[in-house]
Design a protein around this motif. Structure first.
Motif, mmCIF file in Angstrom:
data_model
loop_
_atom_site.group_PDB
_atom_site.id
_atom_site.type_symbol
_atom_site.label_atom_id
_atom_site.label_comp_id
_atom_site.label_asym_id
_atom_site.label_seq_id
_atom_site.Cartn_x
_atom_site.Cartn_y
_atom_site.Cartn_z
ATOM 1 N N ASN A 190 -51.301 37.296 -29.663
ATOM 2 C CA ASN A 190 -49.900 36.495 -29.039
ATOM 3 C C ASN A 190 -50.020 36.283 -27.649
ATOM 4 O O ASN A 190 -49.323 35.460 -26.930
ATOM 5 N N SER A 191 -51.043 37.138 -26.804
ATOM 6 C CA SER A 191 -51.226 36.934 -25.423
ATOM 7 C C SER A 191 -52.472 35.671 -25.259
ATOM 8 O O SER A 191 -53.081 35.913 -24.228
ATOM 9 N N ASN A 192 -52.992 35.086 -26.167
ATOM 10 C CA ASN A 192 -54.313 34.216 -25.793
ATOM 11 C C ASN A 192 -53.681 33.163 -25.021
ATOM 12 O O ASN A 192 -52.549 32.639 -25.072
ATOM 13 N N PRO A 193 -54.816 32.895 -24.058
ATOM 14 C CA PRO A 193 -54.308 32.192 -23.022
ATOM 15 C C PRO A 193 -54.191 30.384 -23.694
ATOM 16 O O PRO A 193 -55.244 30.254 -24.342
ATOM 17 N N SER A 239 -46.302 40.949 -25.279
ATOM 18 C CA SER A 239 -47.024 39.633 -25.921
ATOM 19 C C SER A 239 -46.022 38.451 -25.785
ATOM 20 O O SER A 239 -46.476 37.448 -25.610
ATOM 21 N N LYS A 240 -44.801 38.721 -25.790
ATOM 22 C CA LYS A 240 -43.683 37.827 -25.699
ATOM 23 C C LYS A 240 -43.379 37.188 -24.325
ATOM 24 O O LYS A 240 -42.744 36.635 -24.147
ATOM 25 N N ILE A 241 -44.029 37.827 -23.223
ATOM 26 C CA ILE A 241 -43.837 37.411 -21.895
ATOM 27 C C ILE A 241 -44.329 36.034 -21.669
ATOM 28 O O ILE A 241 -45.401 35.675 -22.173
ATOM 29 N N GLU A 242 -43.269 35.194 -20.984
ATOM 30 C CA GLU A 242 -43.641 33.979 -21.094
ATOM 31 C C GLU A 242 -45.186 33.511 -20.273
ATOM 32 O O GLU A 242 -45.965 32.826 -20.789
ATOM 33 N N ASP A 243 -45.351 34.382 -19.211
ATOM 34 C CA ASP A 243 -46.747 34.018 -18.460
ATOM 35 C C ASP A 243 -47.694 34.836 -19.440
ATOM 36 O O ASP A 243 -47.851 36.104 -19.333
ATOM 37 N N LYS A 244 -48.652 34.160 -20.179
ATOM 38 C CA LYS A 244 -49.452 34.863 -21.058
ATOM 39 C C LYS A 244 -50.702 35.599 -20.325
ATOM 40 O O LYS A 244 -51.220 36.462 -20.628
ATOM 41 N N LYS A 245 -50.930 35.134 -18.993
ATOM 42 C CA LYS A 245 -51.907 36.057 -18.234
ATOM 43 C C LYS A 245 -51.390 37.359 -17.844
ATOM 44 O O LYS A 245 -52.253 38.323 -17.958
ATOM 45 N N ASP A 246 -50.041 37.212 -17.483
ATOM 46 C CA ASP A 246 -49.292 38.615 -17.284
ATOM 47 C C ASP A 246 -49.358 39.297 -18.433
ATOM 48 O O ASP A 246 -49.461 40.477 -18.486
ATOM 49 N N ALA A 247 -49.220 38.728 -19.694
ATOM 50 C CA ALA A 247 -49.009 39.780 -20.689
ATOM 51 C C ALA A 247 -50.501 40.095 -21.147
ATOM 52 O O ALA A 247 -50.284 41.165 -21.604
ATOM 53 N N ARG A 248 -51.429 39.204 -20.907
ATOM 54 C CA ARG A 248 -52.792 39.796 -21.393
ATOM 55 C C ARG A 248 -53.124 40.989 -20.389
ATOM 56 O O ARG A 248 -53.642 41.922 -20.837
ATOM 57 N N HIS A 249 -52.697 40.766 -19.123
ATOM 58 C CA HIS A 249 -53.003 41.841 -18.230
ATOM 59 C C HIS A 249 -52.511 43.155 -18.597
ATOM 60 O O HIS A 249 -53.107 44.170 -18.434
ATOM 61 N N LEU A 250 -51.187 43.004 -18.803
ATOM 62 C CA LEU A 250 -50.352 44.345 -19.171
ATOM 63 C C LEU A 250 -50.959 44.986 -20.433
ATOM 64 O O LEU A 250 -51.003 46.479 -20.393
ATOM 65 N N MET A 251 -51.368 44.232 -21.481
ATOM 66 C CA MET A 251 -51.915 44.684 -22.588
ATOM 67 C C MET A 251 -53.200 45.338 -22.500
ATOM 68 O O MET A 251 -53.587 46.181 -23.102
ATOM 69 N N MET A 252 -53.872 44.718 -21.571
ATOM 70 C CA MET A 252 -55.427 45.393 -21.419
ATOM 71 C C MET A 252 -55.196 46.719 -20.644
ATOM 72 O O MET A 252 -56.064 47.471 -20.636
ATOM 73 N N LEU A 253 -54.061 46.588 -19.672
ATOM 74 C CA LEU A 253 -54.004 47.892 -19.012
ATOM 75 C C LEU A 253 -53.359 49.080 -19.898
ATOM 76 O O LEU A 253 -54.083 50.240 -19.806
ATOM 77 N N VAL A 254 -52.867 48.730 -21.013
ATOM 78 C CA VAL A 254 -52.672 49.725 -22.101
ATOM 79 C C VAL A 254 -53.884 50.196 -22.827
ATOM 80 O O VAL A 254 -54.225 51.500 -22.874
#
Length: 810
Positions: free
Chosen positions: A565-568, A449-464
């Motif tokens: 924390n990964s909200n766009p 969730s702390k990844i600067e690019d929130k789009k990438d953060a949301r993508h990784l969390m949805m992969l999990v």
């Protein structure tokens, strides 16, 4: 009889007319029966007669041909000395008078013997030095023994040059002068000759080969690390003053690298690839065996390094920077057929990272995540070492997760999601391996969730989340097979304890009357060669899946909290702009919710809800599944009786299941109202579930509420989920309307012959409706922006709807 037999052996071994081959046969007989000769009163006469004979045999010139009778005779003599019992109290003092002579002889032989005999000499000296620590004459030999080992370590660089580089003529001439060297057939003292040269004649049991000199062999060096550790433990006073001498030798040995192997790694790196195994040039020159000995020696030295790091960290501090790259190189150099060596290296790495050196391994996280590097390309290593390797790596990643960059985090997610779902294609018995992967992924929620690019953060969390949903689906698919195996294990345990009659003998022939109880899961284990034995599964599969499911739910609760924390940021800006233009702001708890989901991500959440709800069937008693199957086949009780029994069992669920049901419902509290609405009102195209007691199926086009409604027929404990959602202030206003509309559409089914539907409808209407009414009142009273008249009208309308539903249902 025993004394006469010993005399016979003694006479024949001292007879100069008997050749070496016949004496070798006599020594082989002695070696095979040494346990009987070294018991009680026979041990003293045996040592008195044969220790001088054995030492006399070893005084002859060494031999460097593996199959020669003289070599076999000398090796058998050393093997007998190595097998002498020293540790028992009865025999401890019997061999003590001979200890000094044997140790002196073996220390001298190490410098002149071939590699096979030198290894035995080192082991003999180690045993005597370990067991006779209080014998002054033996204790005085310990320091010279350590000096000899230092000399072996010091010669490794020259041995490397002689083995993998073009050996010079002077070196060949010098080694050719070694005693016992044949006049033809190469230079036996050279490591190149020992590993590459093979004679054309092949005996029935063994191929003839030239042996290297012990002082120039990596096979001998590989024995030294464990010997030094044993000596340090037996003679602790010698350790502090010798560690400083061994530290540079450890560094020197670990940094050794064969020239052809180094060129192969560099060439692969220039192409953006990795190289594993043995270089082609080494294989073509017949040096593969020497290279394996080199890698084995370095791996054992790595274990020695891990031992020293426990106490002498300061002396190795300057070497820690080079250790991670060295570790990766050793993992790639271990051959595919040397699984035991790779396992020892993985254990050493695990001990090293247990100290506070984990941050040094950050640059090599990505190479370690490559399966070709970590477990190699061998099927045996992939199956047997995968849990050890990836558990060790997960422990490292867990402790440095805050320092990982986005690329490393993405690779970790990709690898361990594959382990969780089984997409890696390797079967690992039990669920501890999947539980480890799940815990690592869920604990990394904050890092993602702390990844600067929130789009990438949301993508990784949805992969999990997608991986967890797929795991839920796999557990649901395996449920019938898990129940079957659980019952079989229970029956087998009863038969083993004698509670039931003996099992029928296995019959592998086709029988029309007795058909095997196969299911959809059995096809995956019906292979001619099974990599994992079914006996490795020691625990109940139902219990294992329940444990995994429990860990996943507890982790999801925290994971969804971090998902916000990964909200766009763009969505938040749009809502703020709309609120500024219309004068209406966003909800007060908007910052606590996760929003901005794409259509595909909503589908993942829907799958997570439905597959997770189905997993609660693991908490149903196994007898209920038997009754359900019998009811479908017409063998069990009537549907009315079965439904009443099933519904009654829902009120007596365990505290663990009730807590998990509340946790499961709480997970979806952190979603925005629109997504929450989609989960319960949208139809899924992928879910199909046995939804009724009569065997009918609920198709994938049903909504979430209808799916949960049908699921309650087979597992009524799920009625606690809508009850909890209605009782919660965060979800009651949205869920109450959806539930009332669904109940109103099902009013025509109340009072029908199917008592299951009637019972479920009534139970979903009674207590939750009253609770929801109170929550709605409290929520509406807190709305400060609405007028008193609108608030009262809203309460009256909702009360009227609830009361109408109650009256109609009654």
């Amino acid at each position: 009889m025993a004394a006469r037999s010993l005399d016979d052996y003694e006479a024949k071994l001292q007879d100069a007319t008997i050749d070496a081959k016949s004496k070798g046969g006599l020594l082989t007989e002695l070696r095979d029966n040494i346990d009987s000769w070294c018991q009680g009163g026979n041990y003293g006469p045996f040592l008195a007669k044969f220790v001088p004979i054995l030492l006399a045999i070893l005084q002859s010139p060494p031999v460097f041909t593996s199959t020669s009778p003289e070599q076999r005779l000398r090796q058998c003599a050393l093997d007998i000395l190595h097998r002498l019992p020293l540790g028992s109290g009865e025999n401890n003092s019997v061999a003590e008078p001979y200890a000094e002579r044997i140790v002196d002889a073996c220390l001298g032989l190490v410098k002149v013997e071939n590699e096979d005999n030198a290894v035995l000499c080192l082991r003999i000296v180690m045993d005597f030095c370990r067991y006779y620590t209080k014998t002054q004459l033996v204790a005085e030999k310990v320091q010279p023994f350590l000096e000899l080992i230092l000399e072996l370590f010091d010669g490794t660089d020259q041995t490397l040059k002689d083995t993998f580089a073009a050996h010079s003529a002077s070196l060949a001439t010098a080694i050719a002068a070694a005693p016992g060297t044949p006049s033809t057939g190469g230079t036996p003292g050279s490591p190149v000759t020992s590993t590459s040269q093979s004679l054309t004649s092949v005996e029935p049991e063994q191929q003839t080969r030239q042996l290297a000199k012990g002082m120039h062999s990596f096979k001998v060096v590989a024995e030294c690390p464990i010997i030094v550790v044993s000596i340090f433990q037996a003679h602790r006073a010698l350790a502090p003053k010798n560690v400083g001498k061994f530290t540079p030798m450890i560094k020197k040995t670990l940094l050794l690298q064969a020239g052809p192997q180094k060129h192969a790694h560099e060439a692969a790196a220039s192409r953006g690839e990795i190289f594993t195994g043995v270089a082609r040039e080494i294989k073509s020159k017949g040096q593969a065996s020497a290279f394996v000995d080199l890698v084995t020696a370095q791996v054992k030295t790595m274990s020695f390094l891990a031992y020293l790091l426990r106490t002498y960290q300061n002396s190795l501090a300057d070497f820690l920077q080079a250790l991670p790259e060295l570790t990766v190189r050793l993992l790639r150099d271990v051959g595919r057929s040397h699984t035991a060596t790779r396992k020892e290296l993985l254990v050493a790495i695990r001990h090293i990272i247990d100290f506070n050196f984990r941050s040094h391994f950050l640059p090599v996280i990505l190479p370690l995540l490559d399966p070709r590097t970590l477990v190699g390309d061998s099927l045996t290593a992939d199956i047997t070492l995968r849990p050890l390797a990836y558990t060790m790596l997960a422990d490292l990643i867990h402790h440095v997760r805050e320092q990982l960059n986005p690329t490393q985090i993405a690779k970790v997610v990709d690898v361990y999601v594959g382990h969780l779902t089984g997409d890696d294609g390797v079967e690992v018995p039990g669920t501890s391996y999947q539980t480890m992967s799940a815990k690592l992924l869920l604990n990394m929620a904050e890092c993602m969730s702390k990844i600067e690019d929130k789009k990438d953060a949301r993508h990784l969390m949805m992969l999990v989340l997608n991986g967890i949903a797929d795991k839920f689906a796999a557990m649901n698919l395996a449920y019938p097979n898990a129940v079957k195996l659980s019952r079989q294990q229970a029956e087998a345990s009863e038969k083993a304890s004698g509670h039931t009659a003996e099992a029928m003998p296995e019959n592998f022939l086709a029988d029309e009357a007795i058909r095997p109880d196969w299911d959809e899961t059995d096809i995956f284990s019906a292979m001619p060669i099974k990599p994992v034995s079914p006996r490795d599964r020691a625990t109940d599969p139902v219990t294992e899946n329940k444990f995994l499911f429990k860990n996943l739910l507890h982790g999801l609760k925290t994971f969804f909290y971090q998902l916000r924390n990964s909200n766009p940021p763009k969505v938040k800006e749009e809502f703020d702009a709309i609120g500024a233009s219309s004068g209406v702001g966003v909800a007060m708890n908007w910052a606590d919710l996760s929003y901005g989901f794409e259509a595909e991500e909503v589908e993942i959440l829907i799958k997570l809800f439905r597959e997770g709800a189905r997993c609660f069937r693991y908490y149903a008693p196994l007898d209920d599944d038997e009754d359900e199957e019998d009811g479908v086949k017409g063998k069990g009780p009537s549907a009315e009786v079965a439904s009443s029994q099933t519904l009654a069992s829902s009120t007596s669920i365990t505290k663990e299941e009730k807590d998990l049901l509340e946790t499961f419902a709480t997970v979806f509290h952190h979603l925005d109202p629109a997504t929450f609405y989609e989960i319960f009102t949208s139809a899924s195209r992928t879910t199909s579930v046995n939804s009724a007691a009569d065997g009918t199926f609920a198709k994938g086009s049903e909504t979430g509420i209808e799916f949960l409604y049908h699921l309650c027929f087979t597992h009524p404990a799920l009625l606690h989920v809508p009850q909890f959602l209605l009782a919660s202030e965060a979800t009651s206003p949205a869920f109450c309307g959806m539930l009332l509309r669904f109940l109103m559409s099902k009013l025509d089914e109340v009072g029908e012959r199917d008592s299951v539907k009637t019972s479920v409808l009534l139970r979903r209407r009674q207590a939750p409706t009253h609770t929801a009414s109170a929550v709605v009142v409290a929520a509406n009273e807190e709305e400060e922006d609405e007028s008193e008249e609108k608030r009262n009208n809203g309460i009256s309308d909702r009360h009227a709807a609830l009361l109408r539903c109650q009256i109609i249902c009654h």
